[in-house]
Design an enzyme around this catalytic site. Structure first.
Site, PDB file in Angstrom:
ATOM      1  N   GLY A  31      22.122  17.404  49.958  1.00 52.36           N
ATOM      2  CA  GLY A  31      21.566  16.452  51.245  1.00 52.36           C
ATOM      3  C   GLY A  31      20.938  15.157  50.685  1.00 52.36           C
ATOM      4  N   LEU A  33      21.563  12.314  51.828  1.00 44.64           N
ATOM      5  CA  LEU A  33      22.935  11.627  51.670  1.00 44.64           C
ATOM      6  C   LEU A  33      22.648  10.124  51.446  1.00 44.64           C
ATOM      7  CD1 LEU A  33      25.325  13.629  53.754  1.00 44.64           C
ATOM      8  CD2 LEU A  33      24.633  14.089  51.155  1.00 44.64           C
ATOM      9  N   GLY A  36      26.483   7.014  47.582  1.00 44.99           N
ATOM     10  CA  GLY A  36      27.163   7.708  46.494  1.00 44.99           C
ATOM     11  C   GLY A  36      27.860   8.945  46.846  1.00 44.99           C
ATOM     12  N   HIS A  37      27.286   9.711  47.829  1.00 45.78           N
ATOM     13  CA  HIS A  37      27.596  10.922  48.528  1.00 45.78           C
ATOM     14  C   HIS A  37      28.927  10.580  49.274  1.00 45.78           C
ATOM     15  CE1 HIS A  37      23.390  12.326  47.849  1.00 45.78           C
ATOM     16  NE2 HIS A  37      23.871  13.086  47.185  1.00 45.78           N
ATOM     17  N   GLY A 149      30.062  13.824  41.440  1.00 45.34           N
ATOM     18  CA  GLY A 149      29.921  12.535  41.072  1.00 45.34           C
ATOM     19  C   GLY A 149      29.855  12.512  39.315  1.00 45.34           C
ATOM     20  N   GLN A 150      30.167  11.312  38.760  1.00 49.40           N
ATOM     21  CA  GLN A 150      30.002  11.001  37.441  1.00 49.40           C
ATOM     22  C   GLN A 150      28.574  10.821  37.115  1.00 49.40           C
ATOM     23  OE1 GLN A 150      32.288   7.665  35.657  1.00 49.40           O
ATOM     24  NE2 GLN A 150      30.696   7.570  34.133  1.00 49.40           N
ATOM     25  N   LYS A 151      27.732  10.558  38.210  1.00 49.85           N
ATOM     26  CA  LYS A 151      26.226  10.434  37.767  1.00 49.85           C
ATOM     27  C   LYS A 151      25.855  11.473  37.016  1.00 49.85           C
ATOM     28  CE  LYS A 151      21.962   9.608  39.290  1.00 49.85           C
ATOM     29  NZ  LYS A 151      21.711  10.972  39.744  1.00 49.85           N
ATOM     30  N   SER A 188      19.125  10.420  45.269  1.00 54.48           N
ATOM     31  CA  SER A 188      18.399  10.780  46.303  1.00 54.48           C
ATOM     32  C   SER A 188      16.786  10.893  45.827  1.00 54.48           C
ATOM     33  CB  SER A 188      18.534  12.438  46.575  1.00 54.48           C
ATOM     34  OG  SER A 188      19.754  12.548  47.021  1.00 54.48           O
TER      35      SER A 188
HETATM   36  P1  AMP Z   1      23.128  16.031  44.581  1.00 52.89           P
HETATM   37  O1  AMP Z   1      23.087  16.118  46.266  1.00 52.89           O
HETATM   38  O2  AMP Z   1      22.321  14.934  43.886  1.00 52.89           O
HETATM   39  O3  AMP Z   1      23.269  17.157  43.890  1.00 52.89           O
HETATM   40  O4  AMP Z   1      24.695  15.452  44.303  1.00 52.89           O
HETATM   41  C1  AMP Z   1      25.684  15.896  45.216  1.00 52.89           C
HETATM   42  C2  AMP Z   1      26.775  15.053  44.480  1.00 52.89           C
HETATM   43  O5  AMP Z   1      26.870  13.730  44.452  1.00 52.89           O
HETATM   44  C3  AMP Z   1      27.075  15.457  42.982  1.00 52.89           C
HETATM   45  O6  AMP Z   1      28.506  15.712  42.514  1.00 52.89           O
HETATM   46  C4  AMP Z   1      26.579  14.268  42.194  1.00 52.89           C
HETATM   47  O7  AMP Z   1      27.033  13.931  40.979  1.00 52.89           O
HETATM   48  C5  AMP Z   1      26.993  13.278  43.189  1.00 52.89           C
HETATM   49  N1  AMP Z   1      26.303  11.928  43.101  1.00 52.89           N
HETATM   50  C6  AMP Z   1      24.920  11.706  43.250  1.00 52.89           C
HETATM   51  N2  AMP Z   1      24.412  10.412  43.236  1.00 52.89           N
HETATM   52  C7  AMP Z   1      25.630   9.560  42.914  1.00 52.89           C
HETATM   53  C8  AMP Z   1      26.070   8.465  42.625  1.00 52.89           C
HETATM   54  N3  AMP Z   1      25.148   7.487  42.702  1.00 52.89           N
HETATM   55  N4  AMP Z   1      27.543   8.013  42.395  1.00 52.89           N
HETATM   56  C9  AMP Z   1      28.471   8.874  42.591  1.00 52.89           C
HETATM   57  N5  AMP Z   1      28.194  10.344  43.056  1.00 52.89           N
HETATM   58  C10 AMP Z   1      26.808  10.537  42.910  1.00 52.89           C
END
Ligand code: AMP
Length: 285
Positions: A31, A33, A36-37, A149-151, A188
Site C-alpha cells: 500500500g 501506492l 511505481g506501483h 518491481g526492479q526497485k 513509500s
Molecule cells: P512495496 O509496496 O514497497 O512492498 O512494493 C510493492 C511492489 O512495488 C514491489 O514489487 C516493489 O518492487 C514495487 N515498487 C516499489 N517502488 C517501485 C518503483 N519505484 N518502481 C517500480 N516498482 C516499484
C-alpha cells in the site's frame, strides 16, 4: 473493482476469473501506492485479463525496531489509485486473516541462497517473511503472472528462485524502476525524508548512473566501478552507506569483472537519518 478482505472472498473472485478463461495477474504491495506501483498494475493489465492487487503490510517481513507500526497506510487513496489504474480485485486482508495462529510460530519459506546477503544481512528475517507471504498470496489467488518491481532487486531475484525451486505455476515479471523527475527511485518510504535528506538521497541515483556510464564507456574492472558508485554517496554527510556493490544479477555473487554475456547489476543501500533507501541499476543488458 471488487475489494476482498477475507481469503475466501479473494480466492473465490480469482477462481471465478480463471474459470471464465481469464489470465490472472497479481501485483503484491504494502500500500501507500505511488506511480511505481501503478506502473506494475498497468503491466499486469497488459499481460493478463484480470488484475488483482494485494495491499498488506506484512508483519513478518519487518524486524524488531523496524517501521511496521509507522509504515504509511492510506487505504482510501490506494483504492482510488487501484480503481483508476483498472485493477479488477483488491485483496486487503488483516494480519489476523493472514496469520490466524499468530506470527511467532508460523510456517516459513526460506530461500537461503539469496536471503542472507545485502538486505538479508541487515534484516535477517526480512526475506523469509516476504517469501512466505508471497507464496501464500500465490496459493490464494493462483495468478498466472505476478509483477514485481526492479526497485527491490534482491526480492525479485529471490522470488524467482523460490518460484523455480518450488515448481510454482506463476510467471514472475520484473518491471523497471519508476523514478521521480530528478532520478530518485519512488518509494513509500520517501515521505519520511527531510528536505536535506531528500537532496542527499539523490546521490544514490547519481552513483548508479555514474557506474552505468563508466561500464558503457568500457570500464570492466568491478572495483573501479564500485569506487565510482560509492563516491557521490560517501560525499554526502546526510548519508550512511550500508553497501554499494557490483554483483551477478541472478546469484547476487560479487563480480571481479564485468563481462558481456553475464548480467551485472549495481546494488546500493544507504540510510538518511532513520530512513533506509535502496536502489540499483543493471550494468549490462
Ligand atoms: P512495496 O509496496 O514497497 O512492498 O512494493 C510493492 C511492489 O512495488 C514491489 O514489487 C516493489 O518492487 C514495487 N515498487 C516499489 N517502488 C517501485 C518503483 N519505484 N518502481 C517500480 N516498482 C516499484
Amino acid at each position: 473493482m471488487q475489494v476482498a478482505v477475507t481469503i475466501a472472498a479473494a480466492r473465490e473472485a480469482a477462481l471465478r476469473a480463471g474459470k471464465a478463461g481469464l489470465r490472472v495477474g497479481l501485483v503484491p504491495t504494502m500500500g501507500a501506492l505511488h506511480p511505481g506501483h501503478v506502473a506494475l498494475i498497468e503491466e499486469s493489465r497488459r499481460l493478463t485479463d484480470f488484475t488483482a492487487v494485494s495491499i498488506f503490510v506484512n508483519p513478518t517481513q519487518f524486524g524488531p525496531g523496524e517501521d511496521y507500526d509507522r509504515y504509511p497506510r492510506a487505504l482510501a487513496e490506494d483504492l482510488r489509485a487501484c480503481e483508476a489504474a483498472g485493477a479488477d480485485l483488491v485483496f486487503h486482508p488483516s494480519a489476523e486473516e493472514m496469520y490466524p495462529r499468530g506470527t511467532a510460530a508460523a510456517t516459513f519459506v526460506e530461500v537461503p541462497a539469496l536471503s542472507r546477503v545485502f538486505e538479508g544481512a541487515i534484516r535477517p528475517t526480512h526475506f523469509r517473511g516476504v517469501a512466505t507471504v508471497v507464496l501464500a498470496l500465490f496459493e490464494i489467488l493462483r495468478p498466472d503472472v505476478a509483477v514485481f518491481g526492479q526497485k527491490d532487486f534482491q526480492q525479485q531475484a529471490l522470488l524467482r528462485r523460490m518460484t523455480a525451486d518450488l515448481h510454482l505455476a506463476t510467471t514472475i515479471v520484473t518491471h523497471p524502476i519508476v523514478r521521480e523527475p530528478d532520478g530518485l527511485a519512488m518509494s513509500s518510504r520517501n515521505v519520511y525524508l527531510t528536505p536535506e535528506q531528500r537532496r542527499a538521497a539523490l546521490s544514490l541515483h547519481q552513483g548508479l548512473e555514474a557506474a552505468r556510464l563508466a561500464v558503457v564507456a568500457g570500464e570492466a574492472d568491478a572495483d573501479r566501478v564500485r569506487r565510482i558508485l560509492r563516491a557521490p554517496i560517501e560525499s554526502q554527510k546526510e548519508a550512511t552507506l550500508d553497501y554499494a556493490e557490483v554483483v551477478d544479477a541472478e546469484t547476487l555473487g560479487k563480480l571481479d569483472h564485468i563481462e558481456t554475456g553475464r548480467s551485472a547489476v549495481a546494488l546500493v543501500a544507504a540510510r538518511f537519518g532513520t530512513t533506509r533507501l535502496i536502489d540499483n541499476v543493471r550494468l549490462t543488458e
